[in-house]
Write a protein that holds these residues in place. Structure first.
Motif, PDB file in Angstrom:
ATOM      1  N   GLN A   1       3.189  -4.748  -9.502  1.00  0.00           N
ATOM      2  CA  GLN A   1       4.549  -4.262  -9.236  1.00  0.00           C
ATOM      3  C   GLN A   1       4.835  -4.247  -7.735  1.00  0.00           C
ATOM      4  O   GLN A   1       5.926  -4.624  -7.294  1.00  0.00           O
ATOM      5  N   SER A   2       3.846  -3.807  -6.954  1.00  0.00           N
ATOM      6  CA  SER A   2       4.047  -3.758  -5.499  1.00  0.00           C
ATOM      7  C   SER A   2       4.280  -5.149  -4.930  1.00  0.00           C
ATOM      8  O   SER A   2       5.064  -5.329  -3.988  1.00  0.00           O
ATOM      9  N   GLN A   3       3.605  -6.167  -5.488  1.00  0.00           N
ATOM     10  CA  GLN A   3       3.791  -7.544  -5.029  1.00  0.00           C
ATOM     11  C   GLN A   3       5.198  -8.043  -5.348  1.00  0.00           C
ATOM     12  O   GLN A   3       5.807  -8.779  -4.575  1.00  0.00           O
ATOM     13  N   ILE A   4       5.726  -7.642  -6.494  1.00  0.00           N
ATOM     14  CA  ILE A   4       7.093  -8.031  -6.858  1.00  0.00           C
ATOM     15  C   ILE A   4       8.104  -7.395  -5.904  1.00  0.00           C
ATOM     16  O   ILE A   4       9.062  -8.041  -5.458  1.00  0.00           O
TER      17      ILE A   4
ATOM     18  N   PHE B   1       4.396   6.038  -4.583  1.00  0.00           N
ATOM     19  CA  PHE B   1       5.100   6.010  -5.867  1.00  0.00           C
ATOM     20  C   PHE B   1       4.185   5.631  -7.045  1.00  0.00           C
ATOM     21  O   PHE B   1       4.659   5.549  -8.178  1.00  0.00           O
ATOM     22  N   HIS B   2       2.906   5.341  -6.762  1.00  0.00           N
ATOM     23  CA  HIS B   2       1.894   5.068  -7.795  1.00  0.00           C
ATOM     24  C   HIS B   2       2.255   3.861  -8.666  1.00  0.00           C
ATOM     25  O   HIS B   2       2.018   3.861  -9.872  1.00  0.00           O
ATOM     26  N   VAL B   3       2.841   2.841  -8.044  1.00  0.00           N
ATOM     27  CA  VAL B   3       3.113   1.605  -8.771  1.00  0.00           C
ATOM     28  C   VAL B   3       1.822   0.798  -8.861  1.00  0.00           C
ATOM     29  O   VAL B   3       0.841   1.060  -8.154  1.00  0.00           O
ATOM     30  N   THR B   4       1.779  -0.195  -9.737  1.00  0.00           N
ATOM     31  CA  THR B   4       0.601  -1.055  -9.846  1.00  0.00           C
ATOM     32  C   THR B   4       0.599  -2.095  -8.725  1.00  0.00           C
ATOM     33  O   THR B   4       1.612  -2.304  -8.053  1.00  0.00           O
ATOM     34  N   VAL B   5      -0.550  -2.757  -8.555  1.00  0.00           N
ATOM     35  CA  VAL B   5      -0.641  -3.813  -7.536  1.00  0.00           C
ATOM     36  C   VAL B   5       0.368  -4.924  -7.829  1.00  0.00           C
ATOM     37  O   VAL B   5       1.073  -5.401  -6.932  1.00  0.00           O
TER      38      VAL B   5
ATOM     39  N   PHE C   1       0.831  -1.209   0.000  1.00  0.00           N
ATOM     40  CA  PHE C   1       0.000   0.000   0.000  1.00  0.00           C
ATOM     41  C   PHE C   1       0.865   1.258   0.000  1.00  0.00           C
ATOM     42  O   PHE C   1       0.538   2.256  -0.650  1.00  0.00           O
ATOM     43  N   TYR C   2       1.966   1.220   0.754  1.00  0.00           N
ATOM     44  CA  TYR C   2       2.890   2.357   0.827  1.00  0.00           C
ATOM     45  C   TYR C   2       3.473   2.664  -0.553  1.00  0.00           C
ATOM     46  O   TYR C   2       3.529   3.833  -0.979  1.00  0.00           O
TER      47      TYR C   2
END
Length: 398
Positions: free
Chosen positions: A257-260, A251-255, A245-246
């Protein structure tokens, strides 16, 4: 009944260590699926961060509260096939999560996953202790790295399987639970035979094993260790529950991308775990605890002020450093209280889960009332509690 923990051969049984580590990988991978799909569940049911924290609190507390009692009971009456029972409970919880249609059904489902964990960890930790022979730190690291690797793989698989398709695809993880049950059946048979062999040779009873320190110093040392566990796992709760979530918020990354990026952090946690145990065998447990918790502080303090690229690098360094503590802490505690591996494992694994759940709920509430960036700024100071390591007494192996 005679204890099987107090007389252990010097020989390390690597085949059993790798299988129980694989079982730990499956167990913790399945648990990691739940927080990994929080963005999917949050959007589907319109949950607040407080409710997300309550989901974590529910499954972490069901895991943490029961573990010391399971460990205490199995110290006296080992239950080899309880490992399979625990995995069955996790399997049931995963199926229930995949079909849950409300917040309260999700809470009920994740509680089954927590119960499965509470049954699995004390007995599996004892198996690692027994199979480790004279290399207890190495054995705990091999066992722990399986769990940490599973925690890292879980979000990655969730990103590939669940995030693009939806909640119902969680049920595919039930296949991994079945694989885990098959592997644990071999462990259960070895463990049962090991019990019979130890009793046939007439192992010392737990009551005959004396601690190297007076009881007052042991109690104080345990309090310090529990505080150190608090600092480590409160910070880990911040990262595992809210790092995605942070990254999305700041940084407006995708879900996906955030999981990676979460996978990169959790993979570094797995790497740090395998380092901590054998290093503790060589240089002492206290030195590893010092370096692990307090050593992460400069990086945690810098992380909230970093760019995306530096944030990812810092998170990897933090995971690598802070994760090396748990194996050292657990082995150090079993040296303070010999013959109580199940109780110690249940207490420390239980506290780790409890602090993770409590931390997630508290930090979720704080995030709702302030911001995620504020939460990360506050949590950055937690590793400074590692200074309390100076209060730990020395044992002949610490």
């Amino acid at each position: 009944m005679k204890s099987i923990d107090t007389v252990t051969a010097n020989k390390t049984t690597y085949s059993i260590l790798f299988i129980i580590s694989f079982g730990h990988l499956i167990n913790d991978m399945l648990q990691a699926v739940v927080p990994a799909v929080y963005p999917v569940i949050k959007d589907a049911y319109g949950l607040t961060f407080t409710q997300v924290g309550l989901i974590t609190l529910t499954y972490q507390m069901t895991a943490s509260i029961l573990q010391p009692f399971v460990g205490y009971y199995t110290d006296k009456k080992p239950m080899p096939f309880s490992l399979i029972i625990g995995m069955t409970s996790t399997l049931a919880g995963l199926v229930a999560v995949s079909f849950a249609s409300s917040f309260y059904q999700i809470l009920a489902a994740v509680s089954l996953i927590g119960i499965g964990s509470s049954i699995f960890h004390p007995e599996s930790s004892r198996v690692a202790h027994l199979a480790g022979g004279g290399s207890k730190g190495l054995a705990q690291s091999i066992f722990q790295v399986g769990g940490n690797a599973g925690s890292a793989i879980g979000p990655l698989l969730a990103a590939l399987i669940v995030a693009p398709r939806g909640q119902h695809y969680i049920i595919w993880f039930a296949l991994f639970a079945l694989i885990g049950m098959f592997a644990l059946s071999f462990i259960a048979k070895w463990y049962r035979n090991h019990i019979d062999e130890r009793l046939a040779r007439g192992a010392k009873s737990a009551g005959e094993v004396k601690s190297p320190l007076p009881s007052s110093r042991i109690v104080w040392a345990m309090v310090v260790l529990l505080i150190l566990i608090f600092s480590k796992y409160f910070y880990m709760a911040c990262m595992t529950s809210y790092y995605t979530f942070y990254l999305i918020d700041k940084f407006h990354v995708t879900v996906a991308q955030s999981q990676i990026y979460l996978f990169a952090f959790l993979a570094s946690v797995a790497a740090g775990t395998i380092i901590g145990g054998p290093v503790g065998d060589r240089i002492g447990r206290k030195q590893v605890i010092w370096l692990s918790i307090l050593g992460a502080a400069p990086f945690t303090l810098l992380l909230p002020h970093a760019s995306l690229g530096l944030t990812v690098v810092l998170s990897i360094l933090i995971g690598l450093i802070i994760s090396s503590a748990f194996s050292a802490i657990l082995v150090y505690a079993t040296e303070l209280v010999p013959g109580k591996v199940g109780l110690i494992a249940g207490l420390f694994f239980g506290l780790a889960f409890g602090m993770g759940g409590l931390g997630s709920a508290v930090l979720g509430k704080l995030a709702d009332s302030t911001s995620l960036e504020y939460v990360f700024n506050v949590c950055a100071f937690l590793p400074l509690i590692g200074i309390m390591t100076i209060l730990l007494p020395s044992t002949k192996k610490s």
